[in-house]
Scaffold this active site. Sequence first.
Site, short mmCIF file in Angstrom:
data_model
loop_
_atom_site.label_atom_id
_atom_site.label_comp_id
_atom_site.label_asym_id
_atom_site.label_seq_id
_atom_site.Cartn_x
_atom_site.Cartn_y
_atom_site.Cartn_z
N GLY A 91 0.84 -1.18 0.00
CA GLY A 91 0.00 0.00 0.00
C GLY A 91 0.88 1.23 0.00
O GLY A 91 2.09 1.15 -0.22
N GLY A 92 0.29 2.38 0.28
CA GLY A 92 1.03 3.63 0.27
C GLY A 92 2.05 3.76 1.37
O GLY A 92 3.03 4.48 1.24
N ASP B 31 -9.81 2.13 8.10
CA ASP B 31 -9.82 1.55 6.75
C ASP B 31 -10.56 0.21 6.73
O ASP B 31 -10.03 -0.78 6.22
CB ASP B 31 -8.38 1.39 6.26
CG ASP B 31 -8.28 1.20 4.76
OD1 ASP B 31 -9.25 1.55 4.04
OD2 ASP B 31 -7.24 0.70 4.30
N LYS C 186 4.69 -6.70 8.45
CA LYS C 186 4.41 -5.45 7.75
C LYS C 186 5.61 -4.52 7.93
O LYS C 186 6.07 -4.29 9.04
CB LYS C 186 3.14 -4.79 8.29
CG LYS C 186 2.73 -3.60 7.46
CD LYS C 186 1.33 -3.15 7.77
CE LYS C 186 0.93 -2.00 6.86
NZ LYS C 186 -0.43 -1.56 7.15
#
Length: 184
Positions: free
Chosen positions: A23-24, A156, A43
């Site tokens: 992701g970003g 999110d 992550k």
Amino acid sequence: MELKSGTYLQGDKYRIERSLGQGGFGITYLASQVQLGRKVCIKEFFFKQFCERDAATSHVTLGTKSNRELVDKFMQKFVKEARTISQLNHNNIIRIYDIFEENGTAYYVMEYHCGGSLGDLVKDGKPLPEAAAVRYITQIADAVGYIHKRNINHLDIKPGNIMITSEGNVCLIDFNISLDEESK
């Protein structure tokens, strides 16, 4: 640029198997926790807009030094998110096992669910059976209620951030680092 398969982190504690997605603000990997012989997800904080990786050393660098303050601020939020999630104890919220810094960036290690995401399950447009949909909605609502009682917001919630466990339940992941008013 992601870490290569076979890369070790924390000495020989974790071995990267493959990337699961980017992701970003981060890259998520399937990895092995070598000593315990279990699969985990790791992550990595990798602010795609500003970060680069030295292919030879795996070290994360910035394209320009002028972005250091902004990247540092978001890395701190990334670590804070991991610490916050690690304090939660709910069957439908991902468990964080470890947080560390290495390669000029930060990582957190979490449980791995092999069932894929709810997004994977519904991507072809087929509806879920009603009983399964109600069970999943109830579980996520319970998890959201749990975090709201602790003054935490998940920023999110979407099918891709709801994992299906091997037992057929759901687990909320990726609380997200968002560009809020404080960050602008």
